[in-house]
Write a protein that holds these residues in place. Structure first.
Motif, PDB file in Angstrom:
ATOM      1  N   MET A  22       0.860  -1.321   0.040  1.00 29.89           N
ATOM      2  CA  MET A  22       0.044  -0.073   0.093  1.00 29.89           C
ATOM      3  C   MET A  22       0.920   1.291  -0.056  1.00 29.89           C
ATOM      4  N   THR A  23       0.658   2.417  -0.979  1.00 25.44           N
ATOM      5  CA  THR A  23       1.468   3.445  -0.692  1.00 25.44           C
ATOM      6  C   THR A  23       1.056   4.357   0.379  1.00 25.44           C
ATOM      7  N   ALA A  24       1.689   5.271   0.637  1.00 20.67           N
ATOM      8  CA  ALA A  24       1.790   6.299   1.511  1.00 20.67           C
ATOM      9  C   ALA A  24       0.306   6.871   1.703  1.00 20.67           C
ATOM     10  N   LEU A  25      -0.267   7.323   0.712  1.00 17.01           N
ATOM     11  CA  LEU A  25      -1.858   7.704   0.405  1.00 17.01           C
ATOM     12  C   LEU A  25      -2.683   6.744   0.942  1.00 17.01           C
ATOM     13  N   GLY A  26      -2.603   5.459   0.826  1.00 21.03           N
ATOM     14  CA  GLY A  26      -3.417   4.386   1.492  1.00 21.03           C
ATOM     15  C   GLY A  26      -3.210   4.464   2.922  1.00 21.03           C
ATOM     16  N   PHE A  29      -4.022   9.398  14.764  1.00 19.27           N
ATOM     17  CA  PHE A  29      -4.373  10.520  13.915  1.00 19.27           C
ATOM     18  C   PHE A  29      -3.831  10.770  12.519  1.00 19.27           C
ATOM     19  N   SER A  30      -4.138  11.156  11.785  1.00 19.81           N
ATOM     20  CA  SER A  30      -3.596  11.621  10.508  1.00 19.81           C
ATOM     21  C   SER A  30      -4.050  13.145  10.112  1.00 19.81           C
ATOM     22  N   VAL A  31      -2.709  13.743   9.922  1.00 18.16           N
ATOM     23  CA  VAL A  31      -2.914  15.460   9.956  1.00 18.16           C
ATOM     24  C   VAL A  31      -2.607  16.016   8.695  1.00 18.16           C
ATOM     25  N   SER A  32      -3.462  16.747   8.193  1.00 13.41           N
ATOM     26  CA  SER A  32      -3.206  17.596   6.857  1.00 13.41           C
ATOM     27  C   SER A  32      -2.687  18.878   7.442  1.00 13.41           C
ATOM     28  N   PHE A  33      -1.440  19.355   6.805  1.00 12.92           N
ATOM     29  CA  PHE A  33      -0.952  20.824   7.212  1.00 12.92           C
ATOM     30  C   PHE A  33      -1.268  21.561   5.988  1.00 12.92           C
ATOM     31  N   ILE A  34      -2.076  22.665   6.018  1.00 13.14           N
ATOM     32  CA  ILE A  34      -2.301  23.914   5.076  1.00 13.14           C
ATOM     33  C   ILE A  34      -1.681  25.151   5.682  1.00 13.14           C
ATOM     34  N   THR A  35      -0.302  25.209   6.292  1.00 17.94           N
ATOM     35  CA  THR A  35       0.078  26.368   6.832  1.00 17.94           C
ATOM     36  C   THR A  35       1.305  26.800   6.273  1.00 17.94           C
ATOM     37  N   ALA A  36       1.834  27.964   6.494  1.00 21.95           N
ATOM     38  CA  ALA A  36       3.170  28.240   5.851  1.00 21.95           C
ATOM     39  C   ALA A  36       4.257  27.617   6.744  1.00 21.95           C
ATOM     40  N   PRO A  37       5.414  27.367   5.890  1.00 23.85           N
ATOM     41  CA  PRO A  37       6.396  26.417   6.630  1.00 23.85           C
ATOM     42  C   PRO A  37       6.919  26.788   7.924  1.00 23.85           C
ATOM     43  N   ASN A  38       6.976  28.200   8.193  1.00 23.96           N
ATOM     44  CA  ASN A  38       7.333  28.484   9.449  1.00 23.96           C
ATOM     45  C   ASN A  38       6.215  28.332  10.485  1.00 23.96           C
ATOM     46  N   VAL A  39       4.988  28.419  10.179  1.00 21.00           N
ATOM     47  CA  VAL A  39       4.073  27.906  11.078  1.00 21.00           C
ATOM     48  C   VAL A  39       4.092  26.537  11.473  1.00 21.00           C
ATOM     49  N   THR A  40       4.116  25.755  10.308  1.00 19.31           N
ATOM     50  CA  THR A  40       4.156  24.453  10.315  1.00 19.31           C
ATOM     51  C   THR A  40       5.515  23.844  11.430  1.00 19.31           C
ATOM     52  N   LEU A  41       6.667  24.625  10.949  1.00 18.62           N
ATOM     53  CA  LEU A  41       7.774  24.131  11.781  1.00 18.62           C
ATOM     54  C   LEU A  41       7.476  24.440  13.249  1.00 18.62           C
ATOM     55  N   PHE A  99       1.238  12.347   8.412  1.00 20.39           N
ATOM     56  CA  PHE A  99       1.257  13.596   8.061  1.00 20.39           C
ATOM     57  C   PHE A  99       1.251  14.007   6.514  1.00 20.39           C
ATOM     58  N   TRP A 100       0.227  14.887   6.343  1.00 17.50           N
ATOM     59  CA  TRP A 100       0.123  15.257   4.868  1.00 17.50           C
ATOM     60  C   TRP A 100       0.458  16.306   4.810  1.00 17.50           C
ATOM     61  N   PHE A 101       1.530  16.906   4.242  1.00 18.69           N
ATOM     62  CA  PHE A 101       1.847  18.398   4.097  1.00 18.69           C
ATOM     63  C   PHE A 101       1.563  18.832   2.735  1.00 18.69           C
ATOM     64  N   GLN A 102       0.603  19.638   2.717  1.00 18.73           N
ATOM     65  CA  GLN A 102       0.095  20.134   1.344  1.00 18.73           C
ATOM     66  C   GLN A 102       1.108  21.046   0.748  1.00 18.73           C
ATOM     67  N   PRO A 103       1.253  21.114  -0.676  1.00 18.12           N
ATOM     68  CA  PRO A 103       2.273  22.120  -1.259  1.00 18.12           C
ATOM     69  C   PRO A 103       2.433  23.423  -0.548  1.00 18.12           C
ATOM     70  N   GLY A 104       3.564  23.684  -0.331  1.00 15.05           N
ATOM     71  CA  GLY A 104       3.805  25.097   0.151  1.00 15.05           C
ATOM     72  C   GLY A 104       3.785  25.110   1.715  1.00 15.05           C
ATOM     73  N   SER A 105       3.369  23.979   2.378  1.00 14.14           N
ATOM     74  CA  SER A 105       3.544  23.925   3.920  1.00 14.14           C
ATOM     75  C   SER A 105       4.593  23.375   4.621  1.00 14.14           C
ATOM     76  N   TYR A 106       5.840  23.009   3.937  1.00 14.68           N
ATOM     77  CA  TYR A 106       6.874  22.403   4.560  1.00 14.68           C
ATOM     78  C   TYR A 106       7.937  22.449   3.741  1.00 14.68           C
ATOM     79  N   ILE A 139       3.346  12.180   3.691  1.00 12.42           N
ATOM     80  CA  ILE A 139       3.305  12.878   2.362  1.00 12.42           C
ATOM     81  C   ILE A 139       3.659  14.213   2.069  1.00 12.42           C
ATOM     82  N   GLY A 140       4.596  14.443   1.220  1.00 13.07           N
ATOM     83  CA  GLY A 140       4.651  15.903   0.896  1.00 13.07           C
ATOM     84  C   GLY A 140       4.595  15.917  -0.739  1.00 13.07           C
ATOM     85  N   ASN A 141       4.437  17.264  -1.205  1.00 15.08           N
ATOM     86  CA  ASN A 141       4.696  17.440  -2.731  1.00 15.08           C
ATOM     87  C   ASN A 141       3.443  16.685  -3.454  1.00 15.08           C
TER      88      ASN A 141
END
Length: 153
Positions: free
Chosen positions: A1-5, A78-90, A110-117, A135-137
């Protein structure tokens, strides 16, 4: 199974860090994505009391400390989606590390949306928090349904 699954599980609690009440922002769109798929989700927003009819938590630590999240079913983590600026995510990742979160292994993915990490966020998530699935990118709005399908939800 991939990371997405692996991000998805029938007994998973989902968190959206950076949820927004503005329909034009990705934090709103990602939260709505979870809701339209009837997934149990907690939006994180320090200034809104609720978004799309769902009560928010001011911080991820507030969400992780909630009791009886799903009264009808036990959660495996927990599975977490991040939609924050990299400095906030950090800052959030650093707070989780400093407060000793994930010693129980409940932060599963963790699923880092593009631009969040950045690479430091990925490294700290893997090495310091020991999160199994990163998951990133990739965007949940684009490939999330594939992950749900792969997890057989």
């Amino acid at each position: 199974m991939t990371a997405l699954g692996q991000f998805f599980s029938s007994s998973r609690q989902f968190i959206v860090v950076g949820a927004s009440s503005n329909p034009d922002k990705f934090g709103y769109k990602v939260l709505n994505w979870y809701l339209t798929r009837s997934l149990p989700v907690i939006p994180i927003n320090p200034t809104s009391k609720s978004i799309l009819g769902v009560n928010t938590c001011a911080s991820i630590t507030d969400a992780l400390n909630l009791e009886n999240l799903n009264e009808n079913q036990a959660i495996d983590g927990f599975s977490v989606s991040f939609i924050t600026a990299p400095n906030v995510t950090l800052n959030i990742i650093q707070e989780l590390i400093e407060k000793g979160y994930n010693s129980d292994g409940k932060l599963k993915a963790f699923w880092f949306q593009p631009g969040s990490y950045n690479s430091e966020i990925i490294r700290k998530s893997k090495e310091d928090l020991k999160v199994d699935t990163i998951i990133g990118n990739d965007c949940i709005l684009v490939n999330g349904d594939f992950g749900i399908s792969e997890a057989k939800l």
